[in-house]
Design a protein around this motif. Structure first.
Motif, short mmCIF file in Angstrom:
data_model
loop_
_atom_site.label_atom_id
_atom_site.label_comp_id
_atom_site.label_asym_id
_atom_site.label_seq_id
_atom_site.Cartn_x
_atom_site.Cartn_y
_atom_site.Cartn_z
N GLY A 5 0.87 -1.30 0.06
CA GLY A 5 -0.03 -0.02 -0.03
C GLY A 5 0.86 1.28 -0.15
N ILE A 6 2.05 1.24 0.79
CA ILE A 6 2.66 2.42 0.74
C ILE A 6 3.67 2.55 -0.57
CG2 ILE A 6 4.82 3.38 1.94
CD1 ILE A 6 4.18 1.72 4.40
N PHE A 7 3.68 1.59 -1.10
CA PHE A 7 4.65 1.66 -2.36
C PHE A 7 3.52 2.44 -3.50
CE2 PHE A 7 5.17 -0.45 -6.68
CZ PHE A 7 6.34 0.35 -6.89
N LEU A 8 2.52 1.50 -3.45
CA LEU A 8 1.35 2.00 -4.55
C LEU A 8 1.18 3.53 -4.36
CD1 LEU A 8 -0.54 -1.16 -5.05
CD2 LEU A 8 1.03 -0.16 -6.53
N LEU A 9 0.53 3.92 -3.16
CA LEU A 9 0.57 5.30 -2.84
C LEU A 9 1.43 6.24 -3.37
CD1 LEU A 9 -1.33 4.94 0.43
CD2 LEU A 9 -2.43 5.76 -1.72
N ILE A 51 -0.61 10.84 2.39
CA ILE A 51 -1.23 9.67 3.03
C ILE A 51 -0.70 8.44 2.97
CG2 ILE A 51 -3.21 8.10 2.15
CD1 ILE A 51 -4.74 10.74 0.68
N ALA A 52 0.44 8.28 2.13
CA ALA A 52 1.27 7.00 2.39
C ALA A 52 2.21 7.08 3.59
CB ALA A 52 2.21 7.06 1.18
N PHE A 53 2.48 8.22 3.84
CA PHE A 53 3.15 8.61 5.49
C PHE A 53 2.19 8.00 6.32
CE2 PHE A 53 4.42 11.26 8.94
CZ PHE A 53 5.67 10.53 9.10
N VAL A 54 0.75 8.78 6.35
CA VAL A 54 -0.11 8.26 7.50
C VAL A 54 -0.25 6.89 7.54
CG1 VAL A 54 -2.18 8.50 8.16
CG2 VAL A 54 -1.07 10.53 7.45
N VAL A 55 -0.36 6.16 6.39
CA VAL A 55 -0.38 4.49 6.25
C VAL A 55 0.49 3.98 7.09
CG1 VAL A 55 -0.73 2.65 4.64
CG2 VAL A 55 -2.16 4.54 4.47
N ALA A 56 1.88 4.46 6.56
CA ALA A 56 3.13 3.93 6.91
C ALA A 56 3.42 4.09 8.52
CB ALA A 56 4.33 4.44 6.50
N GLY A 63 8.11 5.46 14.13
CA GLY A 63 9.40 5.20 13.82
C GLY A 63 9.68 4.38 12.48
N TYR A 64 9.38 3.07 12.48
CA TYR A 64 9.69 2.20 11.60
C TYR A 64 9.18 2.77 10.17
CZ TYR A 64 10.28 -1.87 8.65
OH TYR A 64 10.45 -2.76 7.78
N GLY A 65 7.91 3.14 10.35
CA GLY A 65 6.92 3.76 9.38
C GLY A 65 7.42 4.89 8.51
N ALA A 66 8.24 5.67 9.30
CA ALA A 66 8.73 6.82 8.66
C ALA A 66 10.06 6.47 7.85
CB ALA A 66 9.34 7.88 9.42
N VAL A 67 10.98 5.42 8.43
CA VAL A 67 11.93 4.61 7.55
C VAL A 67 11.44 4.13 6.36
CG1 VAL A 67 13.77 3.02 7.53
CG2 VAL A 67 13.47 4.60 9.56
N ALA A 68 10.47 3.45 6.45
CA ALA A 68 9.65 2.19 5.45
C ALA A 68 9.18 3.21 4.37
CB ALA A 68 8.96 1.48 5.88
N TRP A 69 8.37 4.31 4.95
CA TRP A 69 7.76 5.27 4.04
C TRP A 69 9.11 5.88 2.93
CZ3 TRP A 69 7.97 10.87 4.06
CH2 TRP A 69 7.06 11.76 3.24
N PHE A 70 10.15 6.31 3.84
CA PHE A 70 11.44 7.03 2.82
C PHE A 70 11.83 5.86 1.72
CE2 PHE A 70 11.76 10.37 6.03
CZ PHE A 70 11.76 11.57 5.19
N GLY A 71 12.06 4.68 2.35
CA GLY A 71 12.43 3.54 1.46
C GLY A 71 11.66 3.45 0.24
#
Length: 96
Positions: A5-9, A51-56, A63-71
């Motif tokens: 979901g993060i990737f597609l957004l 929205i992708a950031f919020v989902v992450a 913490g981990y969501g922000a890193v995954a979002w940037f990736g």
């Protein structure tokens, strides 16, 4: 599933931002879009990235969501740039 979901957004957000630029509109759509639609595309692109950031953050923890979002932002941006770089080849194959 959160990662997909993060990737597609992220990918959708970058595509919207790409299409909000007049040069890329001419390249991909063969015409320039009206200014109000261009502004809507730009706003929608940034909103989709947020929205992708919020989902992450909600799905993986902030913490981990922000890193995954940037990736995933990096992967999506690289894919959009690569696709835009090879636009001529893609458009040639798409034509009958």
């Amino acid at each position: 599933m959160i990662h997909a979901g993060i990737f597609l957004l992220s990918l959708g957000g970058f595509v919207l931002l790409l299409l909000s630029l007049a040069r890329h509109q001419q390249d991909w759509l063969r015409r320039k879009l009206p200014l109000p639609l261009t502004g809507t595309l730009r706003l929608s692109g940034f909103a989709t990235l947020m929205i992708a950031f919020v989902v992450a953050g909600a799905g993986l923890g902030w913490g981990y969501g922000a890193v995954a979002w940037f990736g995933w932002l990096s992967v999506a941006a690289a894919l959009v740039v690569t696709t835009n770089t090879n636009r001529e080849r893609i458009m040639r194959k798409a034509r009958p």
